[in-house]
Design a protein around this motif. Sequence first.
Motif, PDB file in Angstrom:
ATOM      1  N   VAL A   6       0.882  -1.166   0.000  1.00  0.00           N
ATOM      2  CA  VAL A   6       0.000   0.000   0.000  1.00  0.00           C
ATOM      3  C   VAL A   6       0.922   1.218   0.000  1.00  0.00           C
ATOM      4  O   VAL A   6       1.636   1.469   0.977  1.00  0.00           O
ATOM      5  CB  VAL A   6      -0.924   0.019   1.239  1.00  0.00           C
ATOM      6  N   LEU A   7       0.956   1.910  -1.131  1.00  0.00           N
ATOM      7  CA  LEU A   7       1.835   3.080  -1.262  1.00  0.00           C
ATOM      8  C   LEU A   7       1.065   4.326  -0.831  1.00  0.00           C
ATOM      9  O   LEU A   7       0.066   4.700  -1.459  1.00  0.00           O
ATOM     10  CB  LEU A   7       2.319   3.208  -2.711  1.00  0.00           C
ATOM     11  N   SER A   8       1.531   4.937   0.246  1.00  0.00           N
ATOM     12  CA  SER A   8       0.900   6.156   0.742  1.00  0.00           C
ATOM     13  C   SER A   8       1.558   7.357   0.060  1.00  0.00           C
ATOM     14  O   SER A   8       2.734   7.631   0.268  1.00  0.00           O
ATOM     15  CB  SER A   8       1.081   6.232   2.270  1.00  0.00           C
ATOM     16  N   GLY A  14       0.571  17.304   7.906  1.00  0.00           N
ATOM     17  CA  GLY A  14      -0.863  17.310   8.220  1.00  0.00           C
ATOM     18  C   GLY A  14      -1.697  16.526   7.225  1.00  0.00           C
ATOM     19  O   GLY A  14      -2.921  16.658   7.181  1.00  0.00           O
ATOM     20  N   ARG A  15      -1.041  15.716   6.435  1.00  0.00           N
ATOM     21  CA  ARG A  15      -1.727  14.914   5.397  1.00  0.00           C
ATOM     22  C   ARG A  15      -2.854  14.057   5.977  1.00  0.00           C
ATOM     23  O   ARG A  15      -2.732  13.497   7.071  1.00  0.00           O
ATOM     24  CB  ARG A  15      -0.688  14.017   4.698  1.00  0.00           C
ATOM     25  N   LYS A  16      -3.926  13.955   5.181  1.00  0.00           N
ATOM     26  CA  LYS A  16      -5.075  13.154   5.609  1.00  0.00           C
ATOM     27  C   LYS A  16      -5.140  11.836   4.855  1.00  0.00           C
ATOM     28  O   LYS A  16      -5.672  10.849   5.365  1.00  0.00           O
ATOM     29  CB  LYS A  16      -6.382  13.932   5.387  1.00  0.00           C
ATOM     30  N   SER A  17      -4.614  11.829   3.652  1.00  0.00           N
ATOM     31  CA  SER A  17      -4.715  10.564   2.904  1.00  0.00           C
ATOM     32  C   SER A  17      -3.878   9.465   3.536  1.00  0.00           C
ATOM     33  O   SER A  17      -4.132   8.272   3.278  1.00  0.00           O
ATOM     34  CB  SER A  17      -4.381  10.738   1.427  1.00  0.00           C
ATOM     35  N   HIS A  18      -2.919   9.828   4.350  1.00  0.00           N
ATOM     36  CA  HIS A  18      -2.138   8.787   5.037  1.00  0.00           C
ATOM     37  C   HIS A  18      -3.037   7.966   5.977  1.00  0.00           C
ATOM     38  O   HIS A  18      -2.822   6.768   6.141  1.00  0.00           O
ATOM     39  CB  HIS A  18      -0.981   9.428   5.808  1.00  0.00           C
ATOM     40  N   THR A 147     -14.579  14.263   1.099  1.00  0.00           N
ATOM     41  CA  THR A 147     -14.737  14.854   2.441  1.00  0.00           C
ATOM     42  C   THR A 147     -13.990  14.025   3.510  1.00  0.00           C
ATOM     43  O   THR A 147     -14.577  13.588   4.505  1.00  0.00           O
ATOM     44  CB  THR A 147     -16.236  15.020   2.834  1.00  0.00           C
ATOM     45  N   VAL A 148     -12.707  13.830   3.267  1.00  0.00           N
ATOM     46  CA  VAL A 148     -11.914  12.945   4.135  1.00  0.00           C
ATOM     47  C   VAL A 148     -11.928  13.388   5.608  1.00  0.00           C
ATOM     48  O   VAL A 148     -11.823  12.552   6.507  1.00  0.00           O
ATOM     49  CB  VAL A 148     -10.458  12.809   3.588  1.00  0.00           C
TER      50      VAL A 148
END
Length: 183
Positions: A6-8, A14-18, A147-148
């Motif tokens: 799983v490549l983040s 402050g990233r949210k997709s991580h 809307t993460v």
Amino acid sequence: MKKIIVLSGSIREGRKSHYVAQYIAEVLSQNKTLATTLLDLKEYPLPIMEERMGQANQLPEGLKTFSHILSQAQGIIIVSPEYKNGIPGALKNSLDYLNPQVFKHIPIGIVTVTSGKFGGLHCLSQLRTVGLALGGIPIPEKLCVSTVNEVFDILGALQDDSFNKKTREFTKAFLWYVERLSN
Ligand SMILES: Cc1cc2nc3c(=O)[nH]c(=O)nc-3n(C[C@H](O)[C@H](O)[C@H](O)COP(=O)(O)O)c2cc1C
């Protein structure tokens, strides 16, 4: 055991997709027939690509490991935010380093993440095209997280239970391709 990466793909402070990448890796880790690795792009601060791997005399630190981890996979899930209607520069830069066909015959599941309502469809489409250029097989199923900030709280705890179901459906579809293509 099948190796899944799983490549983040977000390196932003402050990233949210991580949080999304961590969650997907956690769900996959519950499957004991898989060896799942979360590969965090932030741990590989690669300079702007001036020469790709096969042609460079001196490789940037970490690049060999980054490429090696990806090349061992039987399946890759790329989790990416959408920036400026596209793939974040840092993620595209890291993929540009890789040798052609490094993902040959490898299914690629794409997950896009946005804070707004649209879920990153532009980025999805661009990553599919890039995945093909790397020899991979981007799967038709997608997971677009809109809307993460409502899906995960500020500390990364899941807020929206429906995301668990969506993740399980997506990973199930992805693993179908992994199973078919790795035999
Ligand atoms: C440079 C930059 C560009 C962005 N461009 C978009 C965009 O084109 N579309 C969108 O929906 N969100 C955009 N966003 C907001 C992201 O959706 C938001 O940051 C989200 O949390 C996912 O990215 P993250 O992993 O960096 O947090 C952008 C954010 C940044 C930092």
